[in-house]
Structure formats: C-alpha cells, structure tokens
Design a protein around this motif. Structure first.
Motif, PDB file in Angstrom:
ATOM      1  N   GLN A  51      12.178 -20.421  -2.991  1.00 51.22           N
ATOM      2  CA  GLN A  51      12.429 -21.253  -4.157  1.00 51.22           C
ATOM      3  C   GLN A  51      12.765 -20.401  -5.380  1.00 51.22           C
ATOM      4  OE1 GLN A  51       9.522 -24.934  -2.920  1.00 51.22           O
ATOM      5  NE2 GLN A  51       9.488 -24.295  -5.025  1.00 51.22           N
ATOM      6  N   SER A  52      12.138 -19.257  -5.501  1.00 53.32           N
ATOM      7  CA  SER A  52      12.425 -18.386  -6.649  1.00 53.32           C
ATOM      8  C   SER A  52      13.867 -17.884  -6.607  1.00 53.32           C
ATOM      9  CB  SER A  52      11.449 -17.210  -6.690  1.00 53.32           C
ATOM     10  OG  SER A  52      11.537 -16.448  -5.495  1.00 53.32           O
ATOM     11  N   THR A  53      14.373 -17.610  -5.420  1.00 51.53           N
ATOM     12  CA  THR A  53      15.762 -17.177  -5.262  1.00 51.53           C
ATOM     13  C   THR A  53      16.714 -18.301  -5.664  1.00 51.53           C
ATOM     14  OG1 THR A  53      15.125 -15.713  -3.460  1.00 51.53           O
ATOM     15  CG2 THR A  53      17.455 -16.277  -3.611  1.00 51.53           C
ATOM     16  N   LEU A  54      16.405 -19.519  -5.215  1.00 51.13           N
ATOM     17  CA  LEU A  54      17.225 -20.679  -5.581  1.00 51.13           C
ATOM     18  C   LEU A  54      17.209 -20.910  -7.090  1.00 51.13           C
ATOM     19  CD1 LEU A  54      16.104 -23.092  -2.729  1.00 51.13           C
ATOM     20  CD2 LEU A  54      18.436 -22.251  -3.077  1.00 51.13           C
ATOM     21  N   ALA A  55      16.025 -20.821  -7.681  1.00 49.38           N
ATOM     22  CA  ALA A  55      15.893 -21.032  -9.129  1.00 49.38           C
ATOM     23  C   ALA A  55      16.744 -20.023  -9.893  1.00 49.38           C
ATOM     24  CB  ALA A  55      14.429 -20.930  -9.554  1.00 49.38           C
ATOM     25  N   ASN A  56      16.679 -18.759  -9.487  1.00 49.22           N
ATOM     26  CA  ASN A  56      17.473 -17.726 -10.158  1.00 49.22           C
ATOM     27  C   ASN A  56      18.965 -17.971  -9.991  1.00 49.22           C
ATOM     28  OD1 ASN A  56      15.308 -16.259 -11.176  1.00 49.22           O
ATOM     29  ND2 ASN A  56      15.161 -14.967  -9.357  1.00 49.22           N
ATOM     30  N   GLU A  57      19.376 -18.290  -8.783  1.00 50.96           N
ATOM     31  CA  GLU A  57      20.800 -18.471  -8.508  1.00 50.96           C
ATOM     32  C   GLU A  57      21.387 -19.655  -9.262  1.00 50.96           C
ATOM     33  OE1 GLU A  57      23.817 -19.219  -4.763  1.00 50.96           O
ATOM     34  OE2 GLU A  57      21.994 -18.061  -4.454  1.00 50.96           O
ATOM     35  N   LEU A  58      20.612 -20.740  -9.358  1.00 49.98           N
ATOM     36  CA  LEU A  58      21.124 -21.964  -9.974  1.00 49.98           C
ATOM     37  C   LEU A  58      20.742 -22.114 -11.442  1.00 49.98           C
ATOM     38  CD1 LEU A  58      20.480 -24.315  -6.937  1.00 49.98           C
ATOM     39  CD2 LEU A  58      22.698 -23.524  -7.771  1.00 49.98           C
ATOM     40  N   GLY A  59      19.931 -21.185 -11.951  1.00 52.65           N
ATOM     41  CA  GLY A  59      19.564 -21.231 -13.359  1.00 52.65           C
ATOM     42  C   GLY A  59      18.478 -22.244 -13.693  1.00 52.65           C
ATOM     43  N   TYR A  60      17.608 -22.548 -12.726  1.00 51.28           N
ATOM     44  CA  TYR A  60      16.510 -23.478 -12.954  1.00 51.28           C
ATOM     45  C   TYR A  60      15.225 -22.708 -13.226  1.00 51.28           C
ATOM     46  CZ  TYR A  60      19.636 -26.839 -10.660  1.00 51.28           C
ATOM     47  OH  TYR A  60      20.706 -27.619 -10.310  1.00 51.28           O
ATOM     48  N   THR A  61      14.316 -23.335 -13.950  1.00 52.43           N
ATOM     49  CA  THR A  61      12.997 -22.738 -14.125  1.00 52.43           C
ATOM     50  C   THR A  61      12.233 -22.889 -12.815  1.00 52.43           C
ATOM     51  OG1 THR A  61      11.954 -24.798 -14.849  1.00 52.43           O
ATOM     52  CG2 THR A  61      12.943 -23.389 -16.583  1.00 52.43           C
ATOM     53  N   PRO A  62      11.209 -22.068 -12.591  1.00 51.71           N
ATOM     54  CA  PRO A  62      10.398 -22.239 -11.368  1.00 51.71           C
ATOM     55  C   PRO A  62       9.798 -23.644 -11.268  1.00 51.71           C
ATOM     56  CG  PRO A  62       9.941 -20.120 -12.383  1.00 51.71           C
ATOM     57  CD  PRO A  62      10.824 -20.875 -13.343  1.00 51.71           C
ATOM     58  N   GLY A  63       9.364 -24.198 -12.395  1.00 58.07           N
ATOM     59  CA  GLY A  63       8.786 -25.550 -12.381  1.00 58.07           C
ATOM     60  C   GLY A  63       9.799 -26.601 -11.986  1.00 58.07           C
ATOM     61  N   ALA A  64      11.003 -26.488 -12.526  1.00 57.79           N
ATOM     62  CA  ALA A  64      12.070 -27.438 -12.177  1.00 57.79           C
ATOM     63  C   ALA A  64      12.426 -27.307 -10.703  1.00 57.79           C
ATOM     64  CB  ALA A  64      13.297 -27.197 -13.054  1.00 57.79           C
ATOM     65  N   MET A  65      12.467 -26.067 -10.212  1.00 57.90           N
ATOM     66  CA  MET A  65      12.804 -25.846  -8.803  1.00 57.90           C
ATOM     67  C   MET A  65      11.732 -26.449  -7.906  1.00 57.90           C
ATOM     68  SD  MET A  65      15.168 -24.674  -6.912  1.00 57.90           S
ATOM     69  CE  MET A  65      14.820 -25.678  -5.490  1.00 57.90           C
ATOM     70  N   THR A  66      10.478 -26.334  -8.281  1.00 56.91           N
ATOM     71  CA  THR A  66       9.389 -26.943  -7.507  1.00 56.91           C
ATOM     72  C   THR A  66       9.551 -28.455  -7.450  1.00 56.91           C
ATOM     73  OG1 THR A  66       7.867 -25.151  -8.013  1.00 56.91           O
ATOM     74  CG2 THR A  66       6.875 -27.252  -7.370  1.00 56.91           C
ATOM     75  N   ASN A  67       9.887 -29.066  -8.581  1.00 57.01           N
ATOM     76  CA  ASN A  67      10.094 -30.522  -8.611  1.00 57.01           C
ATOM     77  C   ASN A  67      11.261 -30.935  -7.716  1.00 57.01           C
ATOM     78  OD1 ASN A  67       7.982 -31.014 -10.373  1.00 57.01           O
ATOM     79  ND2 ASN A  67       9.271 -30.884 -12.192  1.00 57.01           N
ATOM     80  N   ILE A  68      12.344 -30.185  -7.777  1.00 58.53           N
ATOM     81  CA  ILE A  68      13.512 -30.485  -6.938  1.00 58.53           C
ATOM     82  C   ILE A  68      13.148 -30.336  -5.463  1.00 58.53           C
ATOM     83  CG2 ILE A  68      15.821 -29.686  -6.272  1.00 58.53           C
ATOM     84  CD1 ILE A  68      16.163 -28.871  -9.281  1.00 58.53           C
ATOM     85  N   ALA A  69      12.464 -29.242  -5.124  1.00 58.02           N
ATOM     86  CA  ALA A  69      12.062 -29.006  -3.733  1.00 58.02           C
ATOM     87  C   ALA A  69      11.150 -30.127  -3.240  1.00 58.02           C
ATOM     88  CB  ALA A  69      11.373 -27.653  -3.607  1.00 58.02           C
ATOM     89  N   ASN A  70      10.182 -30.515  -4.047  1.00 57.86           N
ATOM     90  CA  ASN A  70       9.255 -31.581  -3.654  1.00 57.86           C
ATOM     91  C   ASN A  70       9.992 -32.900  -3.425  1.00 57.86           C
ATOM     92  OD1 ASN A  70       7.056 -29.878  -3.696  1.00 57.86           O
ATOM     93  ND2 ASN A  70       6.420 -30.465  -5.755  1.00 57.86           N
ATOM     94  N   ARG A  71      10.976 -33.190  -4.275  1.00 58.82           N
ATOM     95  CA  ARG A  71      11.764 -34.412  -4.123  1.00 58.82           C
ATOM     96  C   ARG A  71      12.574 -34.366  -2.823  1.00 58.82           C
ATOM     97  NH1 ARG A  71      15.708 -35.121  -8.668  1.00 58.82           N
ATOM     98  NH2 ARG A  71      14.180 -33.771  -9.606  1.00 58.82           N
ATOM     99  N   LEU A  72      13.208 -33.220  -2.560  1.00 58.61           N
ATOM    100  CA  LEU A  72      13.998 -33.088  -1.329  1.00 58.61           C
ATOM    101  C   LEU A  72      13.114 -33.211  -0.092  1.00 58.61           C
ATOM    102  CD1 LEU A  72      16.394 -30.175  -2.363  1.00 58.61           C
ATOM    103  CD2 LEU A  72      17.025 -32.562  -1.926  1.00 58.61           C
ATOM    104  N   ILE A  73      11.937 -32.610  -0.134  1.00 60.43           N
ATOM    105  CA  ILE A  73      11.014 -32.655   1.001  1.00 60.43           C
ATOM    106  C   ILE A  73      10.497 -34.077   1.219  1.00 60.43           C
ATOM    107  CG2 ILE A  73       8.736 -31.882   1.798  1.00 60.43           C
ATOM    108  CD1 ILE A  73       9.483 -29.159   0.361  1.00 60.43           C
TER     109      ILE A  73
END
Length: 143
Positions: A51-73
C-alpha cells in the motif's frame, strides 16, 4: 504567456477534468470513484503491491490509501496477500472481479471520450494530440 491567459487555461483544464470525472462517475454503475479505479489499474499492470508503494506512486497519503484499499477489499475488487516469509509484508492484489470492474471502467471512459472528441474536427484533434504529446514529454523529462 500573459497571466490572464495562463489562469484561464488552468481554470478551463480544471473545469474539463472535473466535468469529465462527474460524467464518468454518473455513467459508471459501480459506486467506487476514480481513485480506486486508478489503484486497480496499477495492480493489474504491476501485480500485487504494498500500500505504501501505491500511495507513493499515485500521490495519496497513507491514510487515504488505507481507505481506498479497505473499500476495494470490502467490495471484493482486491484482497490482501501476506508474504509467507515475512508476515509483516502485506500486498494488495486485484481480484478477478476487480479486473472485470476495471475493464468496465475503461469501457465507459472510452465511450465518453469518443463521444466528447466527436465534437472536434480532424485538425483540432491533431492539434490536441500534438499539444498533449508535448506536455507529456515535458513531464517525462522532469522525472
């Protein structure tokens, strides 16, 4: 370029982007938004990612990436994979249903762009393409 023209250009590009996203969101039957689709696209292209790699690549904060991941899951479009050798390493992976959702998102986006670009003449399309290629090259060189 005059200041007024640059501000008008920036504002027009923002309006175009916002309106395009709104139209895509209305036309897309899944209610997950553009950010999760971008994540699914990276996962399909590059395979399972931290998730940290995705956040860096797409310009999201770690918190935003966690929310996106949780929604996708929660919707079954992605899953978490644990590294067998190091259980602390958790990867996000696209599911088959996620691949189907991504394919549908791309189809809807392509239809909307096709409809939009039909408003342009061949000459305007060539100009639009040349301008965007120039801007993409500038962005690529500044990486």
């Amino acid at each position: 370029m005059e200041h007024n023209n640059i501000f008008e250009l920036i504002r027009t590009v923002e309006l175009f982007t916002n309106e395009s996203i709104i139209r895509w969101t209305k036309a897309f039957r899944y209610k997950i938004g553009i950010s999760p689709i971008l994540v699914l696209s990276v996962l399909k292209q590059k395979g399972a990612q931290k998730q940290s790699t995705l956040a860096n690549e797409l310009g999201y904060t770690p918190g935003a990436m966690t929310n996106i991941a949780n929604r996708l899951i929660s919707q079954g479009f992605a899953k978490r994979e644990f590294n067998e050798e190091d259980r602390r390493i958790v990867l996000l992976e696209i599911t088959e249903e996620g691949k189907n959702v991504l394919k549908e998102a791309q189809r809807v986006g392509k239809e909307l762009r096709k409809e939009l670009f039909q408003q342009l003449s061949e000459e305007e399309i060539e100009q639009f393409l040349a301008i965007h290629k120039k801007l993409v090259n500038t962005l690529s060189e500044s990486k």
